[in-house]
Design a protein around this motif. Structure first.
Motif, PDB file in Angstrom:
ATOM      1  N   TYR A  20       0.844  -1.202   0.000  1.00 20.23           N
ATOM      2  CA  TYR A  20       0.000   0.000   0.000  1.00 20.23           C
ATOM      3  C   TYR A  20       0.881   1.254   0.000  1.00 20.23           C
ATOM      4  O   TYR A  20       0.651   2.184  -0.780  1.00 20.23           O
ATOM      5  N   TYR A  21       1.894   1.290   0.858  1.00 18.86           N
ATOM      6  CA  TYR A  21       2.822   2.424   0.888  1.00 18.86           C
ATOM      7  C   TYR A  21       3.537   2.561  -0.459  1.00 18.86           C
ATOM      8  O   TYR A  21       3.735   3.666  -0.951  1.00 18.86           O
ATOM      9  N   GLU A  22       3.899   1.435  -1.036  1.00 22.80           N
ATOM     10  CA  GLU A  22       4.563   1.455  -2.345  1.00 22.80           C
ATOM     11  C   GLU A  22       3.628   2.029  -3.406  1.00 22.80           C
ATOM     12  O   GLU A  22       4.046   2.863  -4.234  1.00 22.80           O
ATOM     13  N   ALA A  23       2.379   1.623  -3.389  1.00 19.78           N
ATOM     14  CA  ALA A  23       1.400   2.113  -4.363  1.00 19.78           C
ATOM     15  C   ALA A  23       1.225   3.625  -4.262  1.00 19.78           C
ATOM     16  O   ALA A  23       0.892   4.286  -5.243  1.00 19.78           O
ATOM     17  N   VAL A  69       7.256   4.057  -0.385  1.00 18.17           N
ATOM     18  CA  VAL A  69       8.279   3.021  -0.224  1.00 18.17           C
ATOM     19  C   VAL A  69       8.738   2.615  -1.623  1.00 18.17           C
ATOM     20  O   VAL A  69       7.919   2.450  -2.525  1.00 18.17           O
ATOM     21  N   ARG A  70      10.054   2.466  -1.763  1.00 19.88           N
ATOM     22  CA  ARG A  70      10.631   2.168  -3.086  1.00 19.88           C
ATOM     23  C   ARG A  70      11.500   0.911  -3.041  1.00 19.88           C
ATOM     24  O   ARG A  70      12.677   0.983  -2.720  1.00 19.88           O
ATOM     25  N   PRO A  71      10.918  -0.208  -3.390  1.00 20.04           N
ATOM     26  CA  PRO A  71      11.748  -1.412  -3.446  1.00 20.04           C
ATOM     27  C   PRO A  71      12.520  -1.485  -4.757  1.00 20.04           C
ATOM     28  O   PRO A  71      12.140  -0.876  -5.751  1.00 20.04           O
ATOM     29  N   LEU A 120      -1.177  10.053   4.545  1.00 23.52           N
ATOM     30  CA  LEU A 120      -0.067   9.695   3.656  1.00 23.52           C
ATOM     31  C   LEU A 120       0.453  10.912   2.900  1.00 23.52           C
ATOM     32  O   LEU A 120       1.652  11.057   2.692  1.00 23.52           O
ATOM     33  N   ASP A 121      -0.435  11.813   2.503  1.00 24.11           N
ATOM     34  CA  ASP A 121       0.012  13.023   1.815  1.00 24.11           C
ATOM     35  C   ASP A 121       0.852  13.905   2.740  1.00 24.11           C
ATOM     36  O   ASP A 121       1.838  14.499   2.315  1.00 24.11           O
ATOM     37  N   ASP A 122       0.447  13.991   4.016  1.00 25.53           N
ATOM     38  CA  ASP A 122       1.219  14.763   4.997  1.00 25.53           C
ATOM     39  C   ASP A 122       2.620  14.187   5.176  1.00 25.53           C
ATOM     40  O   ASP A 122       3.563  14.921   5.467  1.00 25.53           O
TER      41      ASP A 122
END
Length: 132
Positions: A19-22, A26-28, A59-61
């Protein structure tokens, strides 16, 4: 480290990491077989995200904090954009506190009125819990 390892170390789920990646937080890296592979920097990012979410940030914050970490800072809160978000959040929290304080004052006023003007037994300060 693989996604399951990161999830375990960060105290979250693989679903949350995806979800964070989407949302671009987060960048794997991708291995030859397509697996997500994370470095230690992503663990710091995920911990920062979780810490900020725990105190009410969206998430935007959170984006400026992540960008600050990615810029090499040891804290996500030291960059000007993150400081601005912190100031905005503090103002928002102060507004909520003021609203709640106003509600509390109104409720106390209503309770005082009920106790003094009506003499209602149920309006006593014990909440009417004693039975006479």
């Amino acid at each position: 480290m693989l996604i399951g390892e990161l999830a375990q170390l960060a105290g979250t789920s693989t679903r949350t990491l995806r979800y964070y990646e989407a949302h671009g937080l987060v960048r794997p890296q991708r291995s030859a077989n397509g697996y997500r592979v994370y470095d230690e920097a992503e663990l710091r990012v995920v911990r920062e995200i979780r810490s900020l979410i725990a105190v009410g940030f969206s998430l935007d914050d959170i984006r400026p904090f992540v960008a600050c970490l990615r810029a090499g800072h040891t804290s996500g809160a030291v960059c000007p954009d993150a400081v601005a978000v912190l100031r905005h959040k503090i103002a928002e929290v102060n507004g909520c506190i003021e609203q709640l304080d106003a509600v509390r004052r109104r409720l106390h006023a209503q309770l005082d009125e009920a106790v003094t003007s009506r003499g209602c037994a149920a309006a006593r300060s014990d909440g009417g819990l004693s039975h006479h």
